[in-house]
Design an enzyme around this catalytic site. Sequence first.
Site, PDB file in Angstrom:
ATOM      1  N   GLU A   5      -5.032  -8.861   1.249  1.00  0.00           N
ATOM      2  CA  GLU A   5      -5.596  -8.530   2.565  1.00  0.00           C
ATOM      3  C   GLU A   5      -7.093  -8.315   2.448  1.00  0.00           C
ATOM      4  OE1 GLU A   5      -3.987  -5.117   4.641  1.00  0.00           O
ATOM      5  OE2 GLU A   5      -1.936  -5.804   4.313  1.00  0.00           O
ATOM      6  N   GLU A  10       0.799  -1.228   0.000  1.00  0.00           N
ATOM      7  CA  GLU A  10       0.000   0.000   0.000  1.00  0.00           C
ATOM      8  C   GLU A  10       0.833   1.281   0.000  1.00  0.00           C
ATOM      9  OE1 GLU A  10      -2.846  -0.047   3.138  1.00  0.00           O
ATOM     10  OE2 GLU A  10      -3.806  -1.868   2.423  1.00  0.00           O
TER      11      GLU A  10
HETATM   12  C1  GCO Z   1      -3.402  -1.766   5.699  1.00  0.00           C
HETATM   13  C2  GCO Z   1      -2.242  -2.502   6.180  1.00  0.00           C
HETATM   14  C3  GCO Z   1      -2.447  -3.287   7.416  1.00  0.00           C
HETATM   15  C4  GCO Z   1      -3.576  -2.847   8.320  1.00  0.00           C
HETATM   16  C5  GCO Z   1      -4.896  -3.392   7.866  1.00  0.00           C
HETATM   17  C6  GCO Z   1      -6.058  -3.078   8.776  1.00  0.00           C
HETATM   18  O1  GCO Z   1      -4.042  -2.223   4.788  1.00  0.00           O
HETATM   19  O2  GCO Z   1      -3.693  -0.702   6.214  1.00  0.00           O
HETATM   20  O3  GCO Z   1      -1.682  -3.298   5.195  1.00  0.00           O
HETATM   21  O4  GCO Z   1      -1.222  -3.126   8.014  1.00  0.00           O
HETATM   22  O5  GCO Z   1      -3.364  -3.253   9.616  1.00  0.00           O
HETATM   23  O6  GCO Z   1      -5.214  -2.862   6.626  1.00  0.00           O
HETATM   24  O7  GCO Z   1      -6.320  -1.707   8.802  1.00  0.00           O
END
Ligand code: GCO
Length: 486
Positions: free
Chosen positions: A395, A207
Site C-alpha cells: 500500500e 497491519e
Molecule cells: C491502512 C489500511 C487501509 C487504509 C489506508 C489509508 O493502511 O490503514 O490498510 O485500509 O484505508 O491505509 O489510510
Amino acid sequence: MPSTYSRRDWLRLSLSSAAALKLADLTGNVLLWKSSLFSSPGFNKADFGTHFVWGTACAAYQVEGAKYGGKGKDVWDTFTHTPGKIKTGENGDVACDFYHRYAEDLELLRQMNFKAFRFSIAWARLLPKGTGEINREGIDFYHRVIDTCLSKGITPWITLFHWDLPQALEDKGGFTNREVVKWFSDYVDLCTKEYGDKVKNWMVLNEPLAVAGAGYMLGEFAPGRKGIKNFLPAVHHLTLCQAEGGRVIRRNVPQANIGTTFSCTYVDPVDDQPKNVRAARRVDAVMNRLFIEPALGMGYPVDDLPALRHLKKYFQPGDEEKMIFDFDFIGVQNYFRTVARKSLFPPFLWAKEIPANQRGVPVNEMNGEVSPEGFYKIIKQFAAYKGVKRIVITENGACFPDKLENGQVHDPQRTAYFEAYLGALLKAMQEGAKIDGYFVWSLTDNFEWNDGFRPRFGLIYVDYPTLNRYMKDSGKWFRDFLKQNH
Ligand code: GCO
C-alpha cells in the site's frame, strides 16, 4: 542518481519540473507541487524490471457493501452503527457497492494497465458467525471476483484479514482470547482450500498494529476497546495468528507466495537530544518492529521498549517458535513520516508524535507528512533485516481534496506524490532493496474507517450519491505510465 540524497535533492525530486503549482491544502499550508501533467518523471516503467508487479489495493469493509450477500456482522458493522464512533456518522453498509460493481471496477483497473489486484476476504461473509456454518453466497462472490480478475489478465492477491473480525468472535473476547488463533486458522484453511488452486499470492494480516493499537488500546477503531490490558494479549495473539496463518497457507497451496503486511513509518527524533532519540526508538519499536521481529525469530523489541516484557504473561510453552514464520515477502505499507519527542504521556511509550502541520512540511488531507525520503528510509530499514527475503509495497497512496467537475477530477498533487514516491522506491531498488511490486492505495475512493468517506485515496473517484465512477487524472497518469514498454 546520487547515492546519498541531501534534503535539497529530495525537494528537487518532488519539484523537478519548472511548472510548479502552488496549492493550499485544507490546513492552510501552502504547498509547492510539481505539475506532473506537463512533464514526465526521470524514470519509466522498464526501470522497475519486467517482472515488477503493478497493482492497486483495497479492503472488504471499505468497498463491498456490508449489507449485501448474507454477510454476518463484524466488528466494523457494530462500531460504525454505534453513535459517535465515526466522525461523519457514516458506515460501510453500501460503501462503493463493490459487491455488485466489481466487474466495472476491475475493468477500470484493466484500462489503467494494472496487472494485479489486492483485495481482502470478509471473514463474516464466508462464516457469518466466524466459525461453523458457511455462507455459500459469500464463497461464490469471491469466486466471481477472482474469475473476473483472471479473465482480464489481472492477478488476484488476497489479504485474509483486513480488520473485520466477526462480531460473534469479538463477543467471545476477540483478539484478547487465545482461541482466536484456532478460529483464524480454520478460516484460513477454508479460504485456501476454496481458492488456492486459482490464487497464489496470499497475505495473512493487514497491519496488525492498527488492530491492536487503534482497536484494542486507543478505542479509535473497531472493536473500540481500550487499555494496555487489552492491547498486550491482542498483540501476542495477532502475532500467533500471523505465523499460524502462514503455515496453513503453506500446507494448502502449492507454489504459494506468502506474505503479511505492516504499517510502516520512518521515525525521526525531533532533535538529537538523547531523551528524544530514545523516545523515537520506542516509537519505532511499536510502529515498525513489534510484529515483524517475532516473525523473524527475533522476539519482541523489548530492549528498546521494556514495557513489552509484560507480553510474557500471555506466553505459553513453545510460543517463541510458534511466532516464527518464513514469509516469502513482507508487505510494506507507507503513507507518511513520523517525528517524535519524549513526553510524560502516554505512559508505556513516554513519547509523542509531533503533528505534521506543526512542522511546516507538506501534508496530505489527513495531516500525514508527504515524505518520499521517509518512504525510501523505511524501505531501507525493512530491507536491512536478514530474514526479509523480498518486499512488496502492498500500500502507498495519498488523500487530497478532490472535486468532480464535468466528469473530470484534476488531482495534480496525487500524481506528484506518486512520481516522488516511485522515484524514492526506485532509488532503494537501485541500491539493492529486493522489491517485487507496488500496490496503489486505492483503486477507488472508499470508506476510510473512523474518518468516513471524506478522505479520498482512489485513482477512481466515486460519486457516492450515484455510485458512478470517474477516472481521476492520477489514474490516467498511471494508465499512460504503465503502457510504456521502455
Ligand atoms: C491502512 C489500511 C487501509 C487504509 C489506508 C489509508 O493502511 O490503514 O490498510 O485500509 O484505508 O491505509 O489510510
